[in-house]
Design a protein around this motif. Structure first.
Motif, mmCIF file in Angstrom:
data_model
loop_
_atom_site.group_PDB
_atom_site.id
_atom_site.type_symbol
_atom_site.label_atom_id
_atom_site.label_comp_id
_atom_site.label_asym_id
_atom_site.label_seq_id
_atom_site.Cartn_x
_atom_site.Cartn_y
_atom_site.Cartn_z
ATOM 1 N N ALA A 175 0.803 -1.331 0.121
ATOM 2 C CA ALA A 175 -0.036 -0.008 -0.152
ATOM 3 C C ALA A 175 0.936 1.263 -0.139
ATOM 4 O O ALA A 175 0.261 2.441 0.018
ATOM 5 N N GLY A 176 2.237 1.039 0.059
ATOM 6 C CA GLY A 176 2.857 2.320 0.226
ATOM 7 C C GLY A 176 3.468 2.794 -1.270
ATOM 8 O O GLY A 176 2.792 2.290 -2.250
ATOM 9 N N ALA A 177 4.307 3.861 -1.276
ATOM 10 C CA ALA A 177 4.644 4.531 -2.536
ATOM 11 C C ALA A 177 6.057 5.039 -2.216
ATOM 12 O O ALA A 177 6.698 4.800 -1.123
ATOM 13 N N ASP A 178 6.574 5.613 -3.163
ATOM 14 C CA ASP A 178 8.187 5.999 -3.146
ATOM 15 C C ASP A 178 8.156 7.150 -2.156
ATOM 16 O O ASP A 178 7.430 8.248 -2.385
ATOM 17 N N PRO A 179 8.958 7.019 -0.930
ATOM 18 C CA PRO A 179 9.099 8.081 -0.006
ATOM 19 C C PRO A 179 9.794 9.304 -0.496
ATOM 20 O O PRO A 179 9.517 10.512 -0.031
ATOM 21 N N VAL A 181 8.586 10.566 -3.126
ATOM 22 C CA VAL A 181 7.590 11.456 -3.661
ATOM 23 C C VAL A 181 6.644 11.807 -2.525
ATOM 24 O O VAL A 181 5.916 12.907 -2.412
ATOM 25 N N ALA A 182 6.159 10.557 -1.997
ATOM 26 C CA ALA A 182 4.983 10.619 -0.956
ATOM 27 C C ALA A 182 5.340 10.884 0.433
ATOM 28 O O ALA A 182 4.510 10.929 1.319
ATOM 29 N N GLY A 183 6.533 11.040 0.907
ATOM 30 C CA GLY A 183 7.026 11.228 2.010
ATOM 31 C C GLY A 183 7.514 10.146 2.857
ATOM 32 O O GLY A 183 7.453 8.892 2.409
ATOM 33 N N GLU A 186 6.365 4.564 7.286
ATOM 34 C CA GLU A 186 6.520 3.224 7.211
ATOM 35 C C GLU A 186 6.141 2.491 6.219
ATOM 36 O O GLU A 186 6.803 1.682 5.765
ATOM 37 N N PRO A 187 4.466 2.683 5.628
ATOM 38 C CA PRO A 187 4.514 2.080 4.398
ATOM 39 C C PRO A 187 5.321 2.543 3.201
ATOM 40 O O PRO A 187 5.730 1.509 2.455
ATOM 41 N N ASN A 188 5.933 3.792 3.113
ATOM 42 C CA ASN A 188 6.558 4.089 2.131
ATOM 43 C C ASN A 188 7.978 3.393 2.232
ATOM 44 O O ASN A 188 8.731 3.274 1.038
ATOM 45 N N ILE A 189 8.717 3.280 3.408
ATOM 46 C CA ILE A 189 9.912 2.818 3.663
ATOM 47 C C ILE A 189 9.850 1.421 3.308
ATOM 48 O O ILE A 189 10.605 0.827 2.480
ATOM 49 N N ALA A 190 8.468 0.627 3.644
ATOM 50 C CA ALA A 190 8.604 -0.759 3.248
ATOM 51 C C ALA A 190 8.486 -0.866 1.729
ATOM 52 O O ALA A 190 8.802 -1.750 0.997
ATOM 53 N N TRP A 191 7.684 0.059 1.033
ATOM 54 C CA TRP A 191 7.612 -0.066 -0.665
ATOM 55 C C TRP A 191 9.010 0.122 -1.045
ATOM 56 O O TRP A 191 9.309 -0.864 -2.094
ATOM 57 N N LEU A 192 9.860 0.980 -0.275
ATOM 58 C CA LEU A 192 11.266 1.138 -1.072
ATOM 59 C C LEU A 192 11.975 -0.114 -0.935
ATOM 60 O O LEU A 192 12.571 -0.497 -1.789
ATOM 61 N N HIS A 207 18.871 8.470 -2.407
ATOM 62 C CA HIS A 207 17.736 8.448 -3.199
ATOM 63 C C HIS A 207 16.868 9.537 -2.828
ATOM 64 O O HIS A 207 16.108 10.195 -3.898
ATOM 65 N N LEU A 208 16.876 9.814 -1.839
ATOM 66 C CA LEU A 208 15.632 10.977 -1.166
ATOM 67 C C LEU A 208 16.345 12.429 -1.320
ATOM 68 O O LEU A 208 15.877 13.412 -1.126
ATOM 69 N N GLY A 209 17.961 12.474 -1.599
ATOM 70 C CA GLY A 209 18.517 13.641 -1.669
ATOM 71 C C GLY A 209 18.740 14.528 -0.572
ATOM 72 O O GLY A 209 18.414 15.648 -0.382
ATOM 73 N N THR A 210 18.939 13.569 0.399
ATOM 74 C CA THR A 210 19.259 14.117 2.012
ATOM 75 C C THR A 210 20.231 13.626 2.595
ATOM 76 O O THR A 210 21.178 12.970 1.892
ATOM 77 N N THR A 211 20.621 13.797 3.812
ATOM 78 C CA THR A 211 21.800 13.316 4.657
ATOM 79 C C THR A 211 21.408 11.975 5.429
ATOM 80 O O THR A 211 20.612 11.691 5.635
#
Length: 573
Positions: A175-179, A181-183, A186-192, A207-211
């Motif tokens: 049920a997740g999405a790319d973090p 884009v979607a933030g 937990e679902p987005n981390i699991a999706w990735l 991938h997220l462009g952060t540190t």
């Protein structure tokens, strides 16, 4: 060829069963001539021509060769094997330990078989007997019931928690999405991670462009990764529990591949493995071991999809902080860390000393207390022939008396099994007196005892017992501890029509055991009892009585007084 010598630079390469190709260099040694001669001897000892069948054994032999070259060079020896003199070898072997002498002797013998180069007096020495004796090897004792229970409970709890977390997170990942884009959630981390594999913070941060620090502050990545992919702690728990359920030798379990699993139906698994001392072996797994194996394959399925092609078919995989999954090696150091982390204690309160061979020893000791007629009564790592040669060569009168007592008991047991069972087709005291076996003639059977036998006051589960305190299956003066089916071969048992429902329940239990056990194992454990019941007890009753009693049989384990390990129905392991 399983092994060969490389000359430029000098090295030895091995291709051994169930191991990756292994190459070990010898070009850095100070005496290249002797190093090459010993290398030739090592390659001649590779499987199937010699004892080197695993990478660990090959490494041990090469290290011994390196040690010999260095130590002899330090004493001034600069020649090859053809220049080895008897005095040099005698001095070297006498100051070393047994392992060094044993392995270097084997290398030189193998070299001599390949190309005779040793001087005659040196050859006689090499082909002679060892100076040193091997250190005494005492069998590992089984774990105590308390230690065994704590170890297995730790494994079960760890596996259960990890499996539940895995079952919870997999639907969430769908049920997740790319973090990116979607933030971050937990679902987005699991999706990735489901798509990328067990990656760490650096890859996710890129991938997220952060540190990396920002990913650490957000949190949740390690927890989701451990839920999706089994970590090393969980893999060790599966490995130990499977060893405790099967008793397979440690090197056989550690070296399993997916191709070693043969599914013989939905619930039956034939597992093939390599036992270093005997070769390929196989075992039909028990229901609980099959369920554990099936769960492990489901638990590691996602991880296996991200593994590198060269390790994807390995049975054991553990998540790493990379894009691939690496097969773990269950080293003693790793097991000690696992014991310390999960605080598994021995009976003395200290951290439990975990030894994989001791797990197997405890498995056989446990089965020996559950009515299994195994031959390994002293050390389960020995064959029957080895135990007979090693332990039945008595040296004292006391030992001779003990062996004679064992033989006498075994012969008496065979005679008891040969006696016909006492079956009453009618509850009649006169018939009982006429049919009771001669083995009970020495017992004091007065009118009261006979009346109690016929009237049911002396009933056990499957029969009426003439005297539970006589001590045929336990200490004299104590209630008989035998399992229900043992009564079928006991001369003190009297079977009457009122016992038919329980006898038929026992027959159904035998049928269930036959469906789930290997044929040879069933014949050894339950065969004599099942034959006595079907061929000698039940045929004595009228078909109408058997049919009427059969209506009371539900064919479930709850009908019999069974221990948990004797259950035949599907249950949570």
């Amino acid at each position: 060829m399983p092994a060969w010598v490389l000359d430029d630079p000098l090295a030895v390469t091995f291709r051994l069963p169930r191991d990756e190709p292994l190459t070990m260099g010898l070009d850095d040694l100070p005496n290249p001539a002797l190093a090459r001669d010993l290398a030739v001897g090592v390659t001649r000892l590779a499987h199937p021509h010699g004892p080197i069948a695993r990478a660990g054994t090959a490494t041990q032999y090469v290290r011994t060769a390196r040690r010999m070259v260095r130590e002899l060079h330090a004493e001034g020896f600069i020649g090859g094997a053809a220049q080895l003199r008897r005095t040099v070898l005698v001095a070297y072997w006498l100051r070393g330990h047994y392992g060094v002498e044993h392995r270097t002797r084997r290398m030189l013998r193998a070299l001599e078989e390949a190309a005779p180069v040793l001087p005659p007096e040196t050859r006689d020495l090499v082909l002679g007997r060892n100076f040193k004796k091997p250190p005494p090897n005492t069998p590992l004792p089984p774990y105590t019931p308390g230690e065994w229970s704590r170890l297995l409970d730790t494994c079960r709890v760890l596996i259960r928690q990890s499996w539940r977390a895995h079952q919870r997170i997999v639907p969430i990942a769908e049920a997740g999405a790319d973090p990116a884009v979607a933030g971050w959630s937990e679902p987005n981390i699991a999706w990735l991670l489901r798509r990328w594999g067990p990656v760490g913070r650096p890859a996710v941060a890129e991938h997220l462009g952060t540190t990396i620090r920002r990913i650490s502050i957000l949190g949740g990545l390690p927890e989701v990764r451990d839920a999706l992919f089994p970590a090393m702690d969980v893999v060790i728990a599966y490995r130990l529990l499977l060893g405790a359920y099967t008793g397979i030798v440690p090197d056989g379990l550690d070296g399993l591949d997916l191709g070693d699993i043969d599914w013989a139906g939905d619930d039956t698994v034939l597992l093939s493995y390599l036992k270093g001392r005997t070769g390929d072996e196989s075992l039909t797994l028990s229901p609980r071991a099959s369920r554990l194996l099936r769960q492990w394959l489901r638990h590691s399925e996602l991880l296996r999809g991200h593994a590198a092609p060269e390790v994807r078919d390995r049975f054991w995989l553990a998540a790493t902080y990379q894009r691939t999954a690496a097969p773990p090696g269950f080293s003693d150091c790793m097991l000690r860390k696992w014991i310390a982390h999960h605080e598994v204690r021995g009976d003395d309160g200290e951290p439990l000393t975990l030894h994989k061979h001791r797990v197997r020893t405890t498995y056989h000791a446990e089965r020996a207390t559950q009515g299994w007629s195994g031959h390994a009564t002293i050390d389960p790592n020995h064959s029957a022939q080895a135990e007979g040669d090693r332990y039945l060569a008595v040296a004292t009168p006391a030992q001779q008396a003990a062996v004679n007592a064992i033989i006498t008991d075994a012969q008496a047991d065979l005679l008891r099994r040969a006696e016909r069972p006492t079956v009453l087709t009618d509850d009649d005291t006169v018939e009982l007196v006429a049919q009771f076996p001669e083995q009970a003639a020495g017992l004091v059977l007065d009118e009261t005892v006979l009346r109690e036998l016929v009237g049911g006051q002396r009933d056990v589960f499957t029969a009426a017992c003439a005297d539970q305190l006589v001590g045929l299956h336990g200490p004299k003066g104590k209630p008989c501890p035998a399992r229900p089916w043992v009564c079928l071969l006991c001369p003190l048992a009297v079977f009457a029509p009122r016992h038919l429902p329980n006898l038929l329940r026992l027959k159904a239990f035998f049928a269930r055991q036959f469906r789930q056990m290997p044929r040879e194992q069933f014949a050894a454990v339950f065969g004599p009892y099942a034959h006595r019941l079907s061929a000698e007890v039940l045929p004595r009753f009228a078909p109408a009585a058997i049919e009427q009693a059969g209506q009371q049989v539900a064919d479930v384990d709850a009908e019999l007084p069974l221990r948990p390990e004797e259950a035949t129905e599907e249950a949570a392991w």
